[in-house]
Scaffold this motif. Structure first.
Motif, PDB file in Angstrom:
ATOM      1  N   TRP A  15       0.826  -1.217   0.000  1.00 58.71           N
ATOM      2  CA  TRP A  15       0.000   0.000   0.000  1.00 58.71           C
ATOM      3  C   TRP A  15       0.854   1.258   0.000  1.00 58.71           C
ATOM      4  CZ3 TRP A  15       0.258   3.609   3.913  1.00 58.71           C
ATOM      5  CH2 TRP A  15       0.910   3.206   5.093  1.00 58.71           C
ATOM      6  N   ARG A  16       2.067   1.143   0.530  1.00 56.82           N
ATOM      7  CA  ARG A  16       2.932   2.325   0.566  1.00 56.82           C
ATOM      8  C   ARG A  16       3.388   2.750  -0.835  1.00 56.82           C
ATOM      9  NH1 ARG A  16       5.144   3.667   5.558  1.00 56.82           N
ATOM     10  NH2 ARG A  16       4.683   2.206   7.214  1.00 56.82           N
ATOM     11  N   GLU A  17       3.389   1.780  -1.757  1.00 55.84           N
ATOM     12  CA  GLU A  17       3.860   2.075  -3.111  1.00 55.84           C
ATOM     13  C   GLU A  17       2.730   2.525  -4.046  1.00 55.84           C
ATOM     14  OE1 GLU A  17       7.353  -1.132  -3.743  1.00 55.84           O
ATOM     15  OE2 GLU A  17       5.417  -1.950  -3.136  1.00 55.84           O
ATOM     16  N   LEU A  18       1.483   2.304  -3.610  1.00 59.44           N
ATOM     17  CA  LEU A  18       0.352   2.647  -4.473  1.00 59.44           C
ATOM     18  C   LEU A  18       0.072   4.146  -4.480  1.00 59.44           C
ATOM     19  CD1 LEU A  18      -2.174  -0.145  -3.456  1.00 59.44           C
ATOM     20  CD2 LEU A  18      -0.982   0.072  -5.635  1.00 59.44           C
ATOM     21  N   THR A  19      -0.672   4.579  -5.485  1.00 58.44           N
ATOM     22  CA  THR A  19      -1.155   5.961  -5.487  1.00 58.44           C
ATOM     23  C   THR A  19      -2.250   6.081  -4.422  1.00 58.44           C
ATOM     24  OG1 THR A  19      -2.732   5.328  -7.181  1.00 58.44           O
ATOM     25  CG2 THR A  19      -0.691   6.343  -7.932  1.00 58.44           C
ATOM     26  N   PRO A  20      -2.531   7.274  -3.911  1.00 54.39           N
ATOM     27  CA  PRO A  20      -3.611   7.439  -2.923  1.00 54.39           C
ATOM     28  C   PRO A  20      -4.927   6.899  -3.476  1.00 54.39           C
ATOM     29  CG  PRO A  20      -2.303   9.435  -3.088  1.00 54.39           C
ATOM     30  CD  PRO A  20      -1.825   8.525  -4.181  1.00 54.39           C
ATOM     31  N   GLY A  21      -5.559   5.991  -2.728  1.00 52.14           N
ATOM     32  CA  GLY A  21      -6.821   5.404  -3.160  1.00 52.14           C
ATOM     33  C   GLY A  21      -6.654   4.382  -4.271  1.00 52.14           C
ATOM     34  N   GLY A  22      -5.418   4.051  -4.635  1.00 50.45           N
ATOM     35  CA  GLY A  22      -5.195   3.091  -5.719  1.00 50.45           C
ATOM     36  C   GLY A  22      -5.617   3.637  -7.079  1.00 50.45           C
ATOM     37  N   VAL A  23      -5.696   4.937  -7.172  1.00 52.82           N
ATOM     38  CA  VAL A  23      -6.150   5.570  -8.410  1.00 52.82           C
ATOM     39  C   VAL A  23      -5.120   5.374  -9.518  1.00 52.82           C
ATOM     40  CG1 VAL A  23      -6.621   7.801  -9.521  1.00 52.82           C
ATOM     41  CG2 VAL A  23      -7.546   7.293  -7.248  1.00 52.82           C
ATOM     42  N   ILE A  24      -5.591   4.987 -10.711  1.00 49.70           N
ATOM     43  CA  ILE A  24      -4.718   4.900 -11.877  1.00 49.70           C
ATOM     44  C   ILE A  24      -4.730   6.272 -12.543  1.00 49.70           C
ATOM     45  CG2 ILE A  24      -4.356   3.782 -14.104  1.00 49.70           C
ATOM     46  CD1 ILE A  24      -5.772   1.310 -12.914  1.00 49.70           C
ATOM     47  N   GLN A  25      -3.619   6.957 -12.471  1.00 52.98           N
ATOM     48  CA  GLN A  25      -3.595   8.354 -12.901  1.00 52.98           C
ATOM     49  C   GLN A  25      -3.252   8.542 -14.371  1.00 52.98           C
ATOM     50  OE1 GLN A  25      -0.812   9.724  -9.975  1.00 52.98           O
ATOM     51  NE2 GLN A  25      -2.448  10.330  -8.578  1.00 52.98           N
ATOM     52  N   ASP A  26      -2.691   7.519 -14.990  1.00 50.82           N
ATOM     53  CA  ASP A  26      -2.338   7.661 -16.404  1.00 50.82           C
ATOM     54  C   ASP A  26      -3.515   7.251 -17.278  1.00 50.82           C
ATOM     55  OD1 ASP A  26       0.196   8.314 -15.557  1.00 50.82           O
ATOM     56  OD2 ASP A  26       0.871   6.235 -15.654  1.00 50.82           O
ATOM     57  N   ALA A  27      -3.902   8.113 -18.163  1.00 47.10           N
ATOM     58  CA  ALA A  27      -4.994   7.788 -19.081  1.00 47.10           C
ATOM     59  C   ALA A  27      -4.557   6.700 -20.052  1.00 47.10           C
ATOM     60  CB  ALA A  27      -5.383   9.037 -19.859  1.00 47.10           C
ATOM     61  N   GLY A  28      -5.520   5.889 -20.534  1.00 45.12           N
ATOM     62  CA  GLY A  28      -5.201   4.924 -21.574  1.00 45.12           C
ATOM     63  C   GLY A  28      -4.748   5.679 -22.814  1.00 45.12           C
ATOM     64  N   ASN A  29      -3.740   5.188 -23.471  1.00 42.58           N
ATOM     65  CA  ASN A  29      -3.267   5.896 -24.657  1.00 42.58           C
ATOM     66  C   ASN A  29      -2.672   4.912 -25.653  1.00 42.58           C
ATOM     67  OD1 ASN A  29      -0.179   5.811 -24.376  1.00 42.58           O
ATOM     68  ND2 ASN A  29      -0.881   6.418 -22.339  1.00 42.58           N
ATOM     69  N   ALA A  30      -2.631   5.340 -26.895  1.00 41.92           N
ATOM     70  CA  ALA A  30      -2.183   4.457 -27.972  1.00 41.92           C
ATOM     71  C   ALA A  30      -0.670   4.296 -27.996  1.00 41.92           C
ATOM     72  CB  ALA A  30      -2.668   5.009 -29.309  1.00 41.92           C
ATOM     73  N   GLU A  31       0.026   5.071 -27.184  1.00 42.49           N
ATOM     74  CA  GLU A  31       1.473   4.932 -27.147  1.00 42.49           C
ATOM     75  C   GLU A  31       1.871   3.739 -26.273  1.00 42.49           C
ATOM     76  OE1 GLU A  31       3.182   8.667 -26.175  1.00 42.49           O
ATOM     77  OE2 GLU A  31       5.161   8.083 -26.875  1.00 42.49           O
ATOM     78  N   ASP A  32       1.173   3.584 -25.154  1.00 38.51           N
ATOM     79  CA  ASP A  32       1.526   2.530 -24.210  1.00 38.51           C
ATOM     80  C   ASP A  32       0.708   1.247 -24.399  1.00 38.51           C
ATOM     81  OD1 ASP A  32       3.287   4.305 -23.115  1.00 38.51           O
ATOM     82  OD2 ASP A  32       1.925   4.947 -21.521  1.00 38.51           O
ATOM     83  N   HIS A  79      -3.840  -0.661 -33.520  1.00 36.69           N
ATOM     84  CA  HIS A  79      -4.342   0.625 -33.029  1.00 36.69           C
ATOM     85  C   HIS A  79      -5.670   1.065 -33.642  1.00 36.69           C
ATOM     86  CE1 HIS A  79       0.009   0.723 -32.053  1.00 36.69           C
ATOM     87  NE2 HIS A  79      -0.480   1.174 -30.929  1.00 36.69           N
ATOM     88  N   CYS A  80      -6.123   0.427 -34.717  1.00 37.54           N
ATOM     89  CA  CYS A  80      -7.440   0.741 -35.287  1.00 37.54           C
ATOM     90  C   CYS A  80      -8.502   0.446 -34.242  1.00 37.54           C
ATOM     91  CB  CYS A  80      -7.677  -0.122 -36.528  1.00 37.54           C
ATOM     92  SG  CYS A  80      -9.410  -0.219 -37.028  1.00 37.54           S
ATOM     93  N   LYS A  81      -9.395   1.429 -33.966  1.00 35.73           N
ATOM     94  CA  LYS A  81     -10.431   1.212 -32.953  1.00 35.73           C
ATOM     95  C   LYS A  81     -11.749   0.763 -33.558  1.00 35.73           C
ATOM     96  CE  LYS A  81     -11.630   6.111 -32.812  1.00 35.73           C
ATOM     97  NZ  LYS A  81     -11.340   7.338 -32.082  1.00 35.73           N
ATOM     98  N   GLY A  82     -11.789   0.596 -34.878  1.00 41.57           N
ATOM     99  CA  GLY A  82     -12.987   0.070 -35.518  1.00 41.57           C
ATOM    100  C   GLY A  82     -14.136   1.053 -35.583  1.00 41.57           C
ATOM    101  N   CYS A  83     -13.833   2.334 -35.674  1.00 46.21           N
ATOM    102  CA  CYS A  83     -14.894   3.353 -35.685  1.00 46.21           C
ATOM    103  C   CYS A  83     -15.705   3.311 -36.977  1.00 46.21           C
ATOM    104  CB  CYS A  83     -14.291   4.738 -35.490  1.00 46.21           C
ATOM    105  SG  CYS A  83     -13.233   5.285 -36.856  1.00 46.21           S
ATOM    106  N   GLY A  84     -15.118   2.808 -38.061  1.00 46.09           N
ATOM    107  CA  GLY A  84     -15.849   2.672 -39.323  1.00 46.09           C
ATOM    108  C   GLY A  84     -15.856   3.912 -40.201  1.00 46.09           C
ATOM    109  N   VAL A  85     -15.189   4.965 -39.791  1.00 47.60           N
ATOM    110  CA  VAL A  85     -15.173   6.194 -40.592  1.00 47.60           C
ATOM    111  C   VAL A  85     -14.557   5.936 -41.968  1.00 47.60           C
ATOM    112  CG1 VAL A  85     -14.236   8.524 -40.738  1.00 47.60           C
ATOM    113  CG2 VAL A  85     -15.134   7.681 -38.571  1.00 47.60           C
ATOM    114  N   CYS A  86     -13.480   5.173 -41.993  1.00 44.59           N
ATOM    115  CA  CYS A  86     -12.812   4.890 -43.272  1.00 44.59           C
ATOM    116  C   CYS A  86     -13.733   4.106 -44.200  1.00 44.59           C
ATOM    117  CB  CYS A  86     -11.519   4.125 -43.030  1.00 44.59           C
ATOM    118  SG  CYS A  86     -11.744   2.563 -42.159  1.00 44.59           S
ATOM    119  N   THR A  87     -14.457   3.138 -43.653  1.00 49.27           N
ATOM    120  CA  THR A  87     -15.336   2.315 -44.491  1.00 49.27           C
ATOM    121  C   THR A  87     -16.498   3.132 -45.030  1.00 49.27           C
ATOM    122  OG1 THR A  87     -16.697   1.608 -42.628  1.00 49.27           O
ATOM    123  CG2 THR A  87     -14.765   0.285 -43.115  1.00 49.27           C
ATOM    124  N   ALA A  88     -16.977   4.091 -44.247  1.00 52.19           N
ATOM    125  CA  ALA A  88     -18.112   4.915 -44.666  1.00 52.19           C
ATOM    126  C   ALA A  88     -17.737   5.839 -45.820  1.00 52.19           C
ATOM    127  CB  ALA A  88     -18.625   5.726 -43.478  1.00 52.19           C
TER     128      ALA A  88
END
Ligand code: SF4
Ligand code: SF4
Length: 101
Positions: A15-32, A79-88
Motif C-alpha cells: 500500500w505504501r507504493e500505491l497511489t492514494p486510493g489506488g487511483v490509476i492516474q495515467d490515461a489509456g493511450n495508444a502509445e503505451d 491501433h485501429c479502434k474500428g470506428c468505421g469512418v474509413c469504411t463509410a
C-alpha cells in the motif's frame, strides 16, 4: 494541485507504493497500449478494389491506415479502434466493415 505520479501498479505492490486510493492516474493511450484490443468491429481492406486515393488515411482518427510511397499498404490493427469512418467514406467499396471475431 495534485502532483502527477506515474506508477505501474502490480499485484505484489504494498500500500505504501500505491497511489492514494489506488487511483490509476495515467490515461489509456495508444502509445503505451494496443488500443485495437478494444475494437468490436473491424475494417477489412480489399486490395483488388482499392484505388489508393487515400481518403481513408485522411479521415482515420487513429492514423491506422498504413501508407508507403503514396499507396495504401494495409491497416494497423494494433491501433485501429474500428470506428468505421474509413469504411463509410471509401467510394470504391474497398473497405468492408465486419464484426470482430
Ligand atoms: S479510401 Fe478506399 S480506395 Fe481509397 S485508399 Fe482507402 S481503401 Fe483504397
Ligand atoms: S475503422 Fe476507424 S480507426 Fe480503424 S482504420 Fe478505419 S477510420 Fe481508422
Amino acid at each position: 494541485m495534485i502532483k502527477e505520479r506515474k506508477v505501474n501498479i502490480t499485484p505484489d505492490m504494498t500500500w505504501r507504493e500505491l497511489t492514494p486510493g489506488g487511483v490509476i492516474q495515467d490515461a489509456g493511450n495508444a502509445e503505451d497500449f494496443k488500443t485495437g484490443d478494444w475494437r468490436s468491429m473491424r475494417p477489412v481492406w480489399n486490395t483488388e478494389k482499392c484505388k489508393h486515393c487515400l481518403l481513408c488515411w485522411v479521415v482515420c482518427p487513429d492514423n491506422s491506415i498504413k501508407v508507403e510511397d503514396g499507396k495504401m499498404t494495409g491497416i494497423d490493427y494494433d491501433h485501429c479502434k474500428g470506428c468505421g469512418v474509413c469504411t463509410a467514406q471509401c467510394k470504391f467499396g474497398a473497405l468492408d466493415y465486419v464484426p470482430e471475431e
